[in-house]
Design an enzyme around this catalytic site. Sequence first.
Site, PDB file in Angstrom:
ATOM      1  N   ARG A  11      27.016  83.599  56.932  1.00 32.61           N
ATOM      2  CA  ARG A  11      26.761  85.443  57.673  1.00 32.61           C
ATOM      3  C   ARG A  11      25.581  85.910  56.354  1.00 32.61           C
ATOM      4  NH1 ARG A  11      29.268  89.785  54.262  1.00 32.61           N
ATOM      5  NH2 ARG A  11      28.978  91.208  55.827  1.00 32.61           N
TER       6      ARG A  11
ATOM      7  N   HIS B 104      23.882  96.612  56.946  1.00 30.75           N
ATOM      8  CA  HIS B 104      24.525  96.478  55.653  1.00 30.75           C
ATOM      9  C   HIS B 104      23.155  96.804  54.983  1.00 30.75           C
ATOM     10  CE1 HIS B 104      26.725  93.032  52.692  1.00 30.75           C
ATOM     11  NE2 HIS B 104      25.692  94.529  52.203  1.00 30.75           N
TER      12      HIS B 104
ATOM     13  N   GLU C 148      30.863  97.320  54.718  1.00 32.36           N
ATOM     14  CA  GLU C 148      31.107  97.929  53.797  1.00 32.36           C
ATOM     15  C   GLU C 148      30.864  99.314  53.562  1.00 32.36           C
ATOM     16  OE1 GLU C 148      30.627  96.315  49.883  1.00 32.36           O
ATOM     17  OE2 GLU C 148      31.838  94.440  50.324  1.00 32.36           O
TER      18      GLU C 148
ATOM     19  N   ASN D 119      36.542  91.620  51.852  1.00 35.19           N
ATOM     20  CA  ASN D 119      35.676  91.696  50.962  1.00 35.19           C
ATOM     21  C   ASN D 119      36.467  92.071  49.963  1.00 35.19           C
ATOM     22  OD1 ASN D 119      33.867  91.004  52.972  1.00 35.19           O
ATOM     23  ND2 ASN D 119      32.080  92.653  51.628  1.00 35.19           N
TER      24      ASN D 119
ATOM     25  N   TYR E 172      36.948  91.602  45.502  1.00 33.98           N
ATOM     26  CA  TYR E 172      35.935  91.383  44.285  1.00 33.98           C
ATOM     27  C   TYR E 172      36.848  91.442  43.126  1.00 33.98           C
ATOM     28  CZ  TYR E 172      31.530  90.607  46.948  1.00 33.98           C
ATOM     29  OH  TYR E 172      30.745  90.292  47.137  1.00 33.98           O
TER      30      TYR E 172
ATOM     31  N   GLU F 193      33.729  88.162  52.115  1.00 24.81           N
ATOM     32  CA  GLU F 193      32.907  88.051  51.123  1.00 24.81           C
ATOM     33  C   GLU F 193      34.131  88.229  49.893  1.00 24.81           C
ATOM     34  OE1 GLU F 193      29.974  91.039  49.436  1.00 24.81           O
ATOM     35  OE2 GLU F 193      29.232  91.720  51.490  1.00 24.81           O
TER      36      GLU F 193
END
Length: 449
Positions: A84, A127, A172, A296, A298, A354
């Site tokens: 990606r 991005h 995002e 994504n 985290y 991600e």
Amino acid sequence: MAKYELPINSRMLKSDFVFGVATSSYQIEGGAEEGGRTPSIWDTFCAVPGKVDNGDNGAVACDHYHLWKQDVAMIAELGVDAYRLSIAWSRIVPRDGEVNPEGLKFYENIIDECHALGMKVYVTLYHWDLPQYLEEKGGWLNRETAYKFAQYADIVSQHFGDKIDVYSTLNEPAVSAFLGYRFGIHAPGIKGNKEGFLASHHTMLAHGLAMPILRKNAPNSMHGLVVNAWPAYAESEKDQFAVELSEAESYHWFVDPVLKGEYPAIVKERYPYDMPMILEGDMAIISAPIDYLGVNYYSRNVVRLNEHNVVEKVVLEDVEKTHIGWEVYPQGLTDLLVAMKQRYDNLPPIYITENGAAGDDSVTDGEVNDTQRVNYFQTHLKATHDAIEAGVQIDGYFAWSLMDNFEWAFGYEQRFGIVHVDYTTQTRTLKQSAKAYQAMLVERAAGNK
Ligand code: IFM
């Protein structure tokens, strides 16, 4: 040697589940003034003293602009199914109305090489590296930027068509719109609720305008977008409203318009004077069907409502954190995915686009013992498996990131790679986390023969 273990019957062990690694253009490419590229808002932002730790910038980064071939070979060595990456808009359209064949060729070489080595390519169009010439006309505060994005999406998808296996319009949007135009800690550094919400609407409009264009030019590819989400948890029982507002602002604001055709009411009620101008037809454009949603993940937020009625993040002391200060909380990934399935009847298949951990890694005797990251991936792969078991359709998982890179306002201080990068020599060294990924993928491939 470390290897990630997945439960024996896990759907993730099947060959149609996609394992990959991810990067983005400004974070790895460098070659900022080469190949006809013009500056993006990040080149400009990095030049402002105090905006990025250590005064770092992406002018050279991992020098992937020159080292792409060896990097793609390294990705293939890992045994992943897909890579990606993102395209730098200002390499393709360096000036308004101009197309740069050299920019297209740069990405074409990478895509061809990935295919030649048996990997699929997942390409993000935006991005965060908006061309600076567009920022000079107001950037995402200017509705016109959404139409410029659609033109750029047309150029890329006309050129590549189905050669790009999976297109993402945005990565995002919450970060590019809110950190960039609301909180001022990312490029272009603008602060204001009104500005943040306006930028977010134009960004979502850009996504919606691009969707039919991508479908027309690349009918056999998959099309969608990528959002980031930090699920919220209440500090105490009285903080349920804080949880709702926190999640509504951070990710429902970006997913609801696509999957429900409306922005969440709780945010509109909270910021009545800061709402963007929404023209008739905008929501229909934004809610065009998508083939998949990239998520994504985290970490999570623990939140409360303070005495001024404002949502506050609670700083937890006795929990495990990564080098960047984010709590390690794998359960949050399962909870998030299950909550998404409950919230959206029409939730499309999900890719975890991600997931990863920042470290302060160094090479000793040729090895990088990133034990914390190895554990992080192990527990988050299990969390992904658990969400699948709970009924969420998840079709792939991408480690962030392939290699250490320019971590935005943190500069090079935070290392997210599974491959270590020595920025002086540009030497790449596989960390234990990369070797464990590789070992798992080798075993999976053997099991699928
Ligand atoms: O490095 C970033 C990436 O660009 C977008 N998602 C989060 C990562 C870690 O902060």
